[in-house]
Design a protein around this motif. Structure first.
Motif, PDB file in Angstrom:
ATOM      1  N   THR A  21      38.653  29.266  43.775  1.00 16.17           N
ATOM      2  CA  THR A  21      39.112  30.601  43.391  1.00 16.17           C
ATOM      3  C   THR A  21      40.579  30.828  43.751  1.00 16.17           C
ATOM      4  N   ALA A  22      41.315  29.753  44.029  1.00 13.21           N
ATOM      5  CA  ALA A  22      42.708  29.907  44.443  1.00 13.21           C
ATOM      6  C   ALA A  22      43.619  30.301  43.282  1.00 13.21           C
ATOM      7  N   GLY A  23      43.252  29.934  42.062  1.00 10.51           N
ATOM      8  CA  GLY A  23      44.093  30.230  40.907  1.00 10.51           C
ATOM      9  C   GLY A  23      43.779  31.578  40.289  1.00 10.51           C
ATOM     10  N   THR A  24      44.294  31.792  39.099  1.00 13.39           N
ATOM     11  CA  THR A  24      44.074  33.059  38.406  1.00 13.39           C
ATOM     12  C   THR A  24      42.642  33.181  37.894  1.00 13.39           C
ATOM     13  N   GLN A  25      41.992  32.061  37.613  1.00  7.75           N
ATOM     14  CA  GLN A  25      40.617  32.060  37.145  1.00  7.75           C
ATOM     15  C   GLN A  25      39.793  31.068  37.974  1.00  7.75           C
ATOM     16  N   PRO A  26      38.556  31.420  38.327  1.00 12.55           N
ATOM     17  CA  PRO A  26      37.713  30.455  39.047  1.00 12.55           C
ATOM     18  C   PRO A  26      37.488  29.205  38.195  1.00 12.55           C
ATOM     19  N   ARG A  27      37.404  28.043  38.872  1.00  8.11           N
ATOM     20  CA  ARG A  27      37.162  26.805  38.134  1.00  8.11           C
ATOM     21  C   ARG A  27      36.377  25.846  39.028  1.00  8.11           C
ATOM     22  N   LEU A 275      28.369  38.093  22.096  1.00  2.00           N
ATOM     23  CA  LEU A 275      29.178  39.252  22.457  1.00  2.00           C
ATOM     24  C   LEU A 275      29.695  39.129  23.883  1.00  2.00           C
ATOM     25  N   PHE A 276      28.793  38.859  24.847  1.00  2.00           N
ATOM     26  CA  PHE A 276      29.221  38.792  26.247  1.00  2.00           C
ATOM     27  C   PHE A 276      30.133  37.604  26.501  1.00  2.00           C
ATOM     28  N   HIS A 277      29.910  36.505  25.769  1.00  2.00           N
ATOM     29  CA  HIS A 277      30.808  35.358  25.899  1.00  2.00           C
ATOM     30  C   HIS A 277      32.220  35.743  25.465  1.00  2.00           C
ATOM     31  N   ALA A 278      32.316  36.485  24.363  1.00  2.27           N
ATOM     32  CA  ALA A 278      33.634  36.917  23.878  1.00  2.27           C
ATOM     33  C   ALA A 278      34.264  37.925  24.834  1.00  2.27           C
ATOM     34  N   LEU A 279      33.460  38.872  25.332  1.00  2.00           N
ATOM     35  CA  LEU A 279      34.000  39.884  26.241  1.00  2.00           C
ATOM     36  C   LEU A 279      34.442  39.288  27.573  1.00  2.00           C
ATOM     37  N   GLY A 280      33.869  38.129  27.926  1.00  2.00           N
ATOM     38  CA  GLY A 280      34.285  37.474  29.161  1.00  2.00           C
ATOM     39  C   GLY A 280      35.756  37.110  29.181  1.00  2.00           C
ATOM     40  N   ARG A 281      36.364  37.030  27.998  1.00  2.00           N
ATOM     41  CA  ARG A 281      37.797  36.729  27.916  1.00  2.00           C
ATOM     42  C   ARG A 281      38.660  37.963  28.121  1.00  2.00           C
TER      43      ARG A 281
END
Length: 350
Positions: A21-27, A275-281
């Protein structure tokens, strides 16, 4: 157990990765200090009360600086058996992926049964045009998220405490009940009807609650051609009104069967997943819609049915006798019921 699982983890790359979680997005990144001893442990102490021990384990957070899974060996119990309490974070695997993970790393090799042509809850892979998607999405939202109800007994702040309960039913009985109806009901419909009957008894005379008790039913959208190592979360859901005010158990079943059939025909689970996959962005809008969809005014409890093996499973020659599922609860949803089929029965975890 450590030695066997460690050898098999080579087929499961996510099992040795942690969330960065150090960056802008978790990976997901490789856990450079991975130690199998931190993930497979013997629970200390004398012969424990199994349900209390698992309740305590389910009250703990997994260590997010490490891969998000643990196996805790509990026992020996009073009858000489031992239990393995498996915890897998939902970010790592949903119900279907978690079952695949256990088959890959825990159970001894066994012949796989012949694949059936279809199975409920598995995505068929039907494609729609953009115009069709635009037309279908609002209708799915109205059907699944357009029925705001009153607060239920399970809509309350959630603490760290967990209390678990378990029961078992036979698969043959469930199928017989479903087949007895004029419009054939699925095993999943029968499960929902049984739970609705139990909730009716538990709620007693509280008619106000009975009129607004909805269950969120997770729906797996995993493709059948996915590999055993394809972990991840591909759950969507449908919401089903539980007719707990109906006194006739068979009429309750018919009402539930009609509603779930409509949801399947409409493809609501696929639409909501997209829908939720798209909203995740879109972080803020996505979070707001997720909070709305997960509100206690949208649904009162979660009920999952995870299909399991019809043949016996073994580890190091020891036969598994019960395959009892436990799922998480969240704010506004204090009851989660998960059912797992194994051999000729269904194990319920509440």
């Amino acid at each position: 157990l450590r030695a066997v699982v460690a050898d098999r983890l080579v087929t499961q790359p996510r099992a040795t990765q942690r969330v960065d979680t150090a960056g802008t997005q978790p990976r997901w990144v490789e856990a450079t200090n991975f130690d199998i001893g931190q993930h497979i442990r013997r629970h200390p102490g004398p012969a424990p009360d199994l349900w209390q021990t698992v309740s305590a384990l389910m009250s703990e957070h997994l260590d997010r600086t490490r891969p998000l899974w643990t196996f805790d060996v509990i026992g020996p119990l009073a009858d000489g058996r031992e239990a393995i309490a498996v915890r897998i974070h939902h970010a790592m695997a949903d119900g279907i992926a978690a079952v695949r993970f256990l088959h890959a790393v825990l159970w001894d090799a066994h012949p796989e049964p012949a694949a059936r042509d279809s199975a409920p809850g598995v995505r068929a892979g039907q494609e729609h045009s953009r115009l069709e998607e635009v037309r279908r999405m609002p209708a799915a939202l109205r059907r699944e998220l357009g029925h705001r109800g009153s607060a239920s007994p399970f809509d309350r702040p959630i603490t760290g405490s967990r209390e678990l309960a378990f029961t078992v039913a036979t698969l043959a009985e469930m199928k017989a009940i479903g087949a007895s109806r004029p419009r054939h009901a699925t095993v999943n419909d029968v499960l929902l009807a049984i739970i609705a009957g139990g909730l009716r008894d538990w709620l007693g005379s509280d008619e106000a609650v009975r009129q607004h008790l909805r269950a969120q039913i997770p729906v797996s959208l995993h493709h059948r051609d996915e590999g055993a190592g394809d972990l991840g979360n591909r759950d969507s859901f449908i919401n089903v009104d539980l007719p707990v005010a109906e006194a006739d158990p068979l009429l309750r079943l018919d009402l539930i069967s009609a509603e779930t059939s409509r949801c399947k025909q409409s493809g609501d689970a696929e639409e909501l997943y997209d829908l939720f996959h798209a909203l995740g962005r879109m972080k803020h809008l996505g979070n707001a819609v997720q909070r709305f969809a997960g509100s206690g005014r949208e649904f009162s409890l979660s009920i999952s049915n995870v299909p399991g093996p019809r043949h016996a499973l073994y580890f190091a020659g020891a036969k598994m006798t019960n395959y009892i599922p436990v799922s998480t609860i969240t704010d506004d949803m204090g009851l989660n019921i998960t059912v797992h089929s194994y051999l000729d029965r269904l194990d319920f975890g509440l």
